[in-house]
Write a protein that holds these residues in place. Sequence first.
Motif, mmCIF file in Angstrom:
data_model
loop_
_atom_site.group_PDB
_atom_site.id
_atom_site.type_symbol
_atom_site.label_atom_id
_atom_site.label_comp_id
_atom_site.label_asym_id
_atom_site.label_seq_id
_atom_site.Cartn_x
_atom_site.Cartn_y
_atom_site.Cartn_z
ATOM 1 N N LEU A 6 92.435 -63.426 -1.560
ATOM 2 C CA LEU A 6 93.842 -63.809 -1.391
ATOM 3 C C LEU A 6 94.738 -62.894 -2.207
ATOM 4 O O LEU A 6 95.809 -62.481 -1.753
ATOM 5 N N SER A 7 94.279 -62.540 -3.402
ATOM 6 C CA SER A 7 95.128 -61.715 -4.263
ATOM 7 C C SER A 7 95.285 -60.315 -3.673
ATOM 8 O O SER A 7 96.351 -59.709 -3.759
ATOM 9 N N VAL A 8 94.221 -59.810 -3.030
ATOM 10 C CA VAL A 8 94.336 -58.508 -2.362
ATOM 11 C C VAL A 8 95.327 -58.600 -1.199
ATOM 12 O O VAL A 8 96.227 -57.763 -1.047
ATOM 13 N N LYS A 9 95.168 -59.672 -0.395
ATOM 14 C CA LYS A 9 96.059 -59.844 0.743
ATOM 15 C C LYS A 9 97.510 -59.988 0.272
ATOM 16 O O LYS A 9 98.435 -59.433 0.860
ATOM 17 N N LEU A 10 97.671 -60.766 -0.831
ATOM 18 C CA LEU A 10 99.019 -61.003 -1.351
ATOM 19 C C LEU A 10 99.686 -59.703 -1.752
ATOM 20 O O LEU A 10 100.844 -59.457 -1.424
ATOM 21 N N ARG A 11 98.913 -58.864 -2.451
ATOM 22 C CA ARG A 11 99.520 -57.621 -2.926
ATOM 23 C C ARG A 11 99.921 -56.727 -1.760
ATOM 24 O O ARG A 11 100.926 -56.033 -1.817
ATOM 25 N N HIS A 12 99.122 -56.758 -0.697
ATOM 26 C CA HIS A 12 99.482 -55.990 0.496
ATOM 27 C C HIS A 12 100.746 -56.572 1.136
ATOM 28 O O HIS A 12 101.710 -55.865 1.429
ATOM 29 N N ALA A 13 100.726 -57.912 1.304
ATOM 30 C CA ALA A 13 101.836 -58.567 1.991
ATOM 31 C C ALA A 13 103.141 -58.414 1.218
ATOM 32 O O ALA A 13 104.213 -58.247 1.800
ATOM 33 N N MET A 14 103.059 -58.477 -0.122
ATOM 34 C CA MET A 14 104.253 -58.401 -0.965
ATOM 35 C C MET A 14 105.090 -57.158 -0.654
ATOM 36 O O MET A 14 106.299 -57.198 -0.605
ATOM 37 N N ARG A 15 104.373 -56.032 -0.484
ATOM 38 C CA ARG A 15 105.097 -54.790 -0.224
ATOM 39 C C ARG A 15 105.792 -54.822 1.127
ATOM 40 O O ARG A 15 106.897 -54.336 1.278
ATOM 41 N N ARG A 16 105.088 -55.414 2.118
ATOM 42 C CA ARG A 16 105.656 -55.422 3.469
ATOM 43 C C ARG A 16 106.814 -56.389 3.600
ATOM 44 O O ARG A 16 107.640 -56.274 4.494
ATOM 45 N N VAL A 17 106.833 -57.418 2.734
ATOM 46 C CA VAL A 17 107.790 -58.493 2.919
ATOM 47 C C VAL A 17 109.158 -58.147 2.326
ATOM 48 O O VAL A 17 110.140 -58.828 2.570
ATOM 49 N N ILE A 18 109.217 -57.037 1.567
ATOM 50 C CA ILE A 18 110.461 -56.726 0.853
ATOM 51 C C ILE A 18 111.699 -56.641 1.759
ATOM 52 O O ILE A 18 112.715 -57.245 1.449
ATOM 53 N N PRO A 19 111.637 -55.930 2.898
ATOM 54 C CA PRO A 19 112.849 -55.864 3.729
ATOM 55 C C PRO A 19 113.317 -57.247 4.190
ATOM 56 O O PRO A 19 114.503 -57.565 4.124
ATOM 57 N N ALA B 7 86.772 -56.696 4.726
ATOM 58 C CA ALA B 7 86.327 -55.722 3.743
ATOM 59 C C ALA B 7 86.150 -56.388 2.387
ATOM 60 O O ALA B 7 85.173 -56.149 1.680
ATOM 61 N N CYS B 8 87.133 -57.247 2.041
ATOM 62 C CA CYS B 8 87.049 -57.960 0.765
ATOM 63 C C CYS B 8 85.786 -58.798 0.713
ATOM 64 O O CYS B 8 85.069 -58.821 -0.288
ATOM 65 N N GLN B 9 85.537 -59.511 1.825
ATOM 66 C CA GLN B 9 84.355 -60.373 1.856
ATOM 67 C C GLN B 9 83.075 -59.552 1.775
ATOM 68 O O GLN B 9 82.121 -59.923 1.092
ATOM 69 N N ALA B 10 83.099 -58.397 2.449
ATOM 70 C CA ALA B 10 81.918 -57.536 2.438
ATOM 71 C C ALA B 10 81.627 -57.034 1.033
ATOM 72 O O ALA B 10 80.488 -56.820 0.656
ATOM 73 N N LEU B 11 82.705 -56.873 0.243
ATOM 74 C CA LEU B 11 82.531 -56.406 -1.127
ATOM 75 C C LEU B 11 82.107 -57.535 -2.054
ATOM 76 O O LEU B 11 81.945 -57.340 -3.253
ATOM 77 N N GLY B 12 81.971 -58.729 -1.484
ATOM 78 C CA GLY B 12 81.510 -59.848 -2.277
ATOM 79 C C GLY B 12 82.587 -60.514 -3.107
ATOM 80 O O GLY B 12 82.306 -61.174 -4.095
ATOM 81 N N MET B 13 83.866 -60.335 -2.736
ATOM 82 C CA MET B 13 84.944 -61.004 -3.473
ATOM 83 C C MET B 13 84.975 -62.484 -3.093
ATOM 84 O O MET B 13 84.637 -62.843 -1.965
ATOM 85 N N ASN B 14 85.406 -63.285 -4.023
ATOM 86 C CA ASN B 14 85.542 -64.703 -3.694
ATOM 87 C C ASN B 14 86.908 -64.955 -3.044
ATOM 88 O O ASN B 14 87.737 -64.050 -2.940
ATOM 89 N N ASN B 15 87.144 -66.193 -2.621
ATOM 90 C CA ASN B 15 88.385 -66.536 -1.913
ATOM 91 C C ASN B 15 89.628 -66.113 -2.686
ATOM 92 O O ASN B 15 90.579 -65.594 -2.128
ATOM 93 N N TRP B 16 89.568 -66.402 -3.974
ATOM 94 C CA TRP B 16 90.741 -66.155 -4.801
ATOM 95 C C TRP B 16 91.056 -64.664 -4.878
ATOM 96 O O TRP B 16 92.212 -64.252 -4.748
#
Lengths: 215, 236
Positions: free
Chosen positions: B149-162, B137-146
């Motif tokens: 990654l920042s979108v993925k990071l923000r998602h992962a951050m929440r899941r990694v808390i436990p 989805a990020c790529q489809a929206l034309g986001m660059n790699n960075w």
Amino acid sequence: MLTHLMNASLMTLGLALTSLAIGLVLAILLCGAEMSRFALLRWPANALSTVLRGLPEILVVFFIYFGSTQILFLITDQYIEFSPFWCGVTALSLLFAAYSAQTLRGALNAVDKGQRQAAQALGLPALYTFMHITLPQMWRHALPGLGNQWLVLLKDTALVSLIGVHDLMYQAKAVASRTYEPFTWYGIAALIYLVITVVSQQGLQRLRTRVTRYD
Amino acid sequence: MTDWLFSNSAGMPDWFGYLPTLLQGVNITLQITGAGLLLGLVIALSLTWVLERRIPVLAQLTEGYLLLLTGTPLLVQIFLIYYGPAQFDWIKNSWAWTYLREPMFCAILALGMNAGAYTCRLFKGALEAVPKGETLACQALGMNNWQTLSVKLRHAMRRVIPAYSNEVVLVLKGSSLASTISIMEIMGLAQRLNGQTYDTLAIFGLAGAIYLLLNGLLTLAFRRLEKRALQFQTQQ
């Protein structure tokens, strides 16, 4: 010097394997108690594993080593020292059991209820059902968790050097202070631990492919 | 038989006398834990970034670092960092020696490097668990790699808390190993008291209670954080 370290590695392995064997038995007992119908069994088992998981490993080791002597002193008024090896094994196997009981519980719950019900419907006795139907399926789920616990246990054995068990860490310390080459010898010890860990990981991987061969 | 429990005339258990001494160590324990966690977080984030971007040589080095740090006991790492450098004269003569001879610095460095490796594994796992569709989805929206990654990071951050809360407890427990290189945190003070009085059960019992309390508080705090971070999931 290197032969010293090799013998010490065998000591470390022996310590870890003994703790593993006793720890597994304890874990099964603990898991059984935690899942028991009787609150009188459930409560102490839960408390024990919660406490053990919250304490630093080094504290558990010291508590058992020095504490066992103190308890004996209070009871018998004599100063008797337990062997560091067996105190270490007790501490390590208790720690292993506290974590592994959780894994076992999860694994038991992961076995489909229908399996047991089917066995019941076929009129198989309860013990037979558990030993031949639930247990073999449980190992599959438990293996990854238990494997990790084994790796943790392996690393925790180093702590037992602090109560004077002549394991790898202890010998590395002795050689390091004799030769004034701490970096070399602690480095070699680290590499030996690493080799044992990597070999274990490989073994666990093979075991995993073996138990999941019907999936 | 029970005089060891009630040894003074007031009838108060004598062993509460150990409490003030042990509590002096809480501060240092928390300092080591906090600094170690911070260093671990910085290391973990940079290593995760290296692995995620698959930077040629650095990624292999990172794999080696992870293997080395997660495959050997923390105690060996602490000893290696604290006692190891003294073998080399060129280190002793360099500016680094002013730091490396400090047990506190070495304890934090070892604990941080260790925590960094384990935390990196956690982050890597969490990033891999982010659904593939999100990246697409990020790529489809034309986001660059960075940006991706920042979108993925923000998602992962929440899941990694436990999982990260477990790591925090591990670091707090690991900080007790600092006592082996002469730091007087809770465990170090407990060992010193034990050497003076041989009142093992009371002293290590109290020290254990302090650790349990600290761990309990940390776990509770993280559970609240987790609830807040994952709030968006439960709202329909």
